[in-house]
Each structure stands twice: as C-alpha cells, then as structure tokens.
Design an enzyme around this catalytic site. Sequence first.
Site, PDB file in Angstrom:
ATOM      1  N   SER A   1      45.692  43.763  21.449  1.00 45.77           N
ATOM      2  CA  SER A   1      45.612  44.822  20.446  1.00 45.77           C
ATOM      3  C   SER A   1      44.507  45.804  20.782  1.00 45.77           C
ATOM      4  CB  SER A   1      45.296  44.233  19.075  1.00 45.77           C
ATOM      5  OG  SER A   1      46.189  43.222  18.755  1.00 45.77           O
TER       6      SER A   1
ATOM      7  N   HIS B   1      52.040  46.618  24.213  1.00 47.32           N
ATOM      8  CA  HIS B   1      51.581  46.286  22.864  1.00 47.32           C
ATOM      9  C   HIS B   1      52.768  46.318  21.903  1.00 47.32           C
ATOM     10  CE1 HIS B   1      48.675  47.363  19.345  1.00 47.32           C
ATOM     11  NE2 HIS B   1      49.021  46.096  19.334  1.00 47.32           N
TER      12      HIS B   1
ATOM     13  N   GLU C   1      53.786  50.092  22.465  1.00 48.05           N
ATOM     14  CA  GLU C   1      52.757  51.031  22.946  1.00 48.05           C
ATOM     15  C   GLU C   1      52.402  50.562  24.365  1.00 48.05           C
ATOM     16  OE1 GLU C   1      48.965  50.707  20.856  1.00 48.05           O
ATOM     17  OE2 GLU C   1      48.657  52.862  21.002  1.00 48.05           O
TER      18      GLU C   1
ATOM     19  N   ASN D   1      45.739  51.096  17.044  1.00 48.11           N
ATOM     20  CA  ASN D   1      44.679  50.437  16.274  1.00 48.11           C
ATOM     21  C   ASN D   1      43.457  51.312  16.046  1.00 48.11           C
ATOM     22  OD1 ASN D   1      45.709  47.946  15.439  1.00 48.11           O
ATOM     23  ND2 ASN D   1      45.750  47.308  17.579  1.00 48.11           N
TER      24      ASN D   1
HETATM   25  N1  LIG Z   1      49.351  39.398  15.030  1.00 41.45           N
HETATM   26  C1  LIG Z   1      49.637  40.683  15.177  1.00 41.45           C
HETATM   27  O1  LIG Z   1      50.049  41.383  14.242  1.00 41.45           O
HETATM   28  C2  LIG Z   1      49.499  41.323  16.534  1.00 41.45           C
HETATM   29  C3  LIG Z   1      50.121  42.560  16.771  1.00 41.45           C
HETATM   30  C4  LIG Z   1      50.051  43.126  18.043  1.00 41.45           C
HETATM   31  C5  LIG Z   1      49.332  42.473  19.040  1.00 41.45           C
HETATM   32  N2  LIG Z   1      48.713  41.292  18.785  1.00 41.45           N
HETATM   33  C6  LIG Z   1      47.982  40.653  19.888  1.00 41.45           C
HETATM   34  O2  LIG Z   1      48.825  39.635  20.416  1.00 41.45           O
HETATM   35  C7  LIG Z   1      48.023  38.565  20.930  1.00 41.45           C
HETATM   36  C8  LIG Z   1      48.429  37.268  20.272  1.00 41.45           C
HETATM   37  O3  LIG Z   1      48.256  37.397  18.871  1.00 41.45           O
HETATM   38  P1  LIG Z   1      48.959  36.390  17.859  1.00 41.45           P
HETATM   39  O4  LIG Z   1      48.792  36.993  16.506  1.00 41.45           O
HETATM   40  O5  LIG Z   1      50.319  36.012  18.355  1.00 41.45           O
HETATM   41  O6  LIG Z   1      47.975  35.124  18.002  1.00 41.45           O
HETATM   42  P2  LIG Z   1      48.232  33.592  17.554  1.00 41.45           P
HETATM   43  O7  LIG Z   1      46.892  33.038  17.254  1.00 41.45           O
HETATM   44  O8  LIG Z   1      49.307  33.524  16.530  1.00 41.45           O
HETATM   45  O9  LIG Z   1      48.798  32.906  18.899  1.00 41.45           O
HETATM   46  C9  LIG Z   1      48.061  32.788  20.071  1.00 41.45           C
HETATM   47  C10 LIG Z   1      48.626  31.615  20.849  1.00 41.45           C
HETATM   48  O10 LIG Z   1      48.046  31.630  22.157  1.00 41.45           O
HETATM   49  C11 LIG Z   1      47.822  30.287  22.533  1.00 41.45           C
HETATM   50  N3  LIG Z   1      46.836  30.257  23.631  1.00 41.45           N
HETATM   51  C12 LIG Z   1      45.505  30.468  23.566  1.00 41.45           C
HETATM   52  N4  LIG Z   1      44.957  30.373  24.806  1.00 41.45           N
HETATM   53  C13 LIG Z   1      45.975  30.103  25.663  1.00 41.45           C
HETATM   54  C14 LIG Z   1      46.059  29.901  27.071  1.00 41.45           C
HETATM   55  N5  LIG Z   1      44.976  29.966  27.832  1.00 41.45           N
HETATM   56  N6  LIG Z   1      47.274  29.638  27.602  1.00 41.45           N
HETATM   57  C15 LIG Z   1      48.374  29.566  26.830  1.00 41.45           C
HETATM   58  N7  LIG Z   1      48.361  29.756  25.494  1.00 41.45           N
HETATM   59  C16 LIG Z   1      47.176  30.021  24.915  1.00 41.45           C
HETATM   60  C17 LIG Z   1      47.354  29.620  21.267  1.00 41.45           C
HETATM   61  O11 LIG Z   1      47.492  28.200  21.350  1.00 41.45           O
HETATM   62  C18 LIG Z   1      48.282  30.250  20.232  1.00 41.45           C
HETATM   63  O12 LIG Z   1      49.478  29.510  20.059  1.00 41.45           O
HETATM   64  C19 LIG Z   1      46.561  38.970  20.680  1.00 41.45           C
HETATM   65  O13 LIG Z   1      46.070  39.590  21.835  1.00 41.45           O
HETATM   66  C20 LIG Z   1      46.690  39.965  19.534  1.00 41.45           C
HETATM   67  O14 LIG Z   1      45.622  40.884  19.535  1.00 41.45           O
HETATM   68  C21 LIG Z   1      48.788  40.693  17.557  1.00 41.45           C
END
Ligand SMILES: NC(=O)c1ccc[n+]([C@@H]2O[C@H](COP(=O)([O-])OP(=O)(O)OC[C@H]3O[C@@H](n4cnc5c(N)ncnc54)[C@H](O)[C@@H]3O)[C@@H](O)[C@H]2O)c1
Length: 281
Positions: A118, A139, A151, A189
């Site tokens: 993000s 993104h 994005e 963002n």
């Molecule tokens: N939640 C949102 O609305 C949103 C929107 C756009 C982008 N993002 C971005 O997407 C990414 C993920 O966000 P999310 O909300 O899905 O997070 P989340 O916490 O729901 O999921 C993250 C997952 O990654 C896993 N993980 C952590 N380290 C790891 C590794 N080394 N190898 C494999 N798996 C690993 C965790 O176990 C977890 O299941 C982040 O970078 C976030 O900024 C989130």
Amino acid sequence: MSEIIGVVGSGTMGIGIAQVSARAGFAVVMCDVREEFLQRGLSAIDKSLQRDVDKERLSADEKQAVVGRIKTTTELKDLGEATFVVEAVTEDLKVKTELFKSLDSLTTPDAILASNTSSISITKLGATTGRPDKVIGMHFMNPVPVMKLVEVIRGIATSDATYEKVRTLTEKLGKTALDCNDSPGFVSNRVLMPMINEAIFTLYEGVATRESIDGIMKLGMNHPMGPLTLADFIGLDVCLAIMNVLYEGFGDPKYRACPLLRQYVDAGWLGRKTGRGFYEY
Ligand SMILES: NC(=O)c1ccc[n+]([C@@H]2O[C@H](COP(=O)([O-])OP(=O)(O)OC[C@H]3O[C@@H](n4cnc5c(N)ncnc54)[C@H](O)[C@@H]3O)[C@@H](O)[C@H]2O)c1
C-alpha cells in the site's frame, strides 16, 4: 494457459488476487507461512465463489475448476516456475525486503516480481534484487474480486517492458491498470489516508460521533461508505503503517497519525478482522 501466477500471503488481499487470477484461467500457487492460514484462505475463496454460484454468475463446475487451479504451499521454493509473483504479505519493510531477496534467488530470471504494498517504496524493494527492472507495484484494491482498479507503480528502475506485461496481465484479470511513479503512498493512499486520519481526528477531538462523521461523508460527498467504516474495513494497523510511511517519506508533520488510531492499534482493535475497530462486528 501456460503462465503460472505465484501469490505470496493468503490474507485479505492474497486470497482475492489468487481468486481473480484463477478465475481468469491462470494456474496459481499461493504461499503462506502456515498451513492453517492457507486453509482459512481457501475456505474464504470457496465462500466467495459460492456466492457467485448462488447468484448464477458462475456454474458449480466452473467454480470447481477455479478452485482446482489454486495450489497452496508453505514452501516459497514452490513458486520457482511462476512467471509473475504478486507479493501480498504483511506491510512491513523488513519482511518484504527479505521476501524479495528470496524470490529473486528462486524464481527464473525473467519472472516479474510485483508487490501489492500500500505504501512501501517499489524502488527500495527492487534494489534488494538483481532485477530491479522487473520489480513493480501492483496495488489491488480491497475487495479484490469487486474492485476494478490496479494502481501500477513504476520504481525508478522498472522497465517499460515490465510495465506493459503487467498492464496486459491486469487486463486479463478483468481490471484496469492506471500507472504512477514511485512516491510515498503513491496516488491512492496519499489522497485517501490523510482523509481517513482527519476523520479519526474529528472523532478524537469530539467534533462528532462516528455515525455523524461517516454519515456526513456518505450523504454529503456521495462516498459509498464513511471514512471510519472504510478504515475498519482496510484494517487499522494497515492505516497506521501507511500514515507512518507518509510521515517518514515526506518528513511533513501534516501526515502524523492521530493518537486515537495508535491507541486502537495498541489495543488490538484493528477493525473488521478482529471484530472491533471504530465499530463492533
Ligand atoms: N487490506 C487492504 O485493504 C489492502 C489494500 C491494498 C493493499 N494492501 C496491502 O496488501 C498487503 C497484504 O495486506 P493484507 O490486508 O492482505 O494482510 P493480511 O494480514 O490479511 O495477510 C498477510 C498474510 O501474509 C502472510 N505472511 C507474512 N509474512 C509472510 C512470508 N514471509 N511469506 C509468506 N506469507 C507471509 C501472513 O501470514 C498473512 O496471512 C500489504 O502490503 C497491504 O499493505 C492491503
């Protein structure tokens, strides 16, 4: 289709990316650190697809085929054959840089390594690899199966060829790619988070109730949901991490996170995913 899409992380975003990729006909390998996270992710994908079956937007056979295209693993090396890898792990620079180093060493030299971050610098992630020209930001927006935008962020070294491949891939996934250069918070963002943070300040200062703040932005600005509801949906820990990136990236105090946001994160009230944020779920 011979292309394999690797997805790292089976949280909120990873499962959405895996689902739309499989639905577009790609073979998907989804990786997470624990088997139970993968199983939880698969069951969420199953539920999401079942909703489409119930609404007759997908047949039961098609659903089975989509699910059948998603393999899961706890071993990163199983992504070795992937043409594209989309990383969607925790928003943490150290975790992501270590992961990019590993992906660089275990994928084929032509593979494109994309991050769903993000806010973390794509240039920085690219520099940890020997292929910064093939590192790019993809993104996706939450919920991935619904939201049309990807994005696409070009790091300073990202090549035009990589951008074109990612744009084509995005279209195959049924999404629209809009590009921007690497800069803290990108466009989405940088504009969205200060608005959410400001909404939290109005709650913190007692300017209005949560219902009133959200209602004003919904009815007055025609936003589909209020900023506090949206923050709960995104995850308050994710919101805080993004504000910190803006604050550090620009060195401008206007991006300081609201103390109430910090407190909620400290309390473990992270929004929908923990059952409590600005609202109770
Ligand atoms: N939640 C949102 O609305 C949103 C929107 C756009 C982008 N993002 C971005 O997407 C990414 C993920 O966000 P999310 O909300 O899905 O997070 P989340 O916490 O729901 O999921 C993250 C997952 O990654 C896993 N993980 C952590 N380290 C790891 C590794 N080394 N190898 C494999 N798996 C690993 C965790 O176990 C977890 O299941 C982040 O970078 C976030 O900024 C989130």
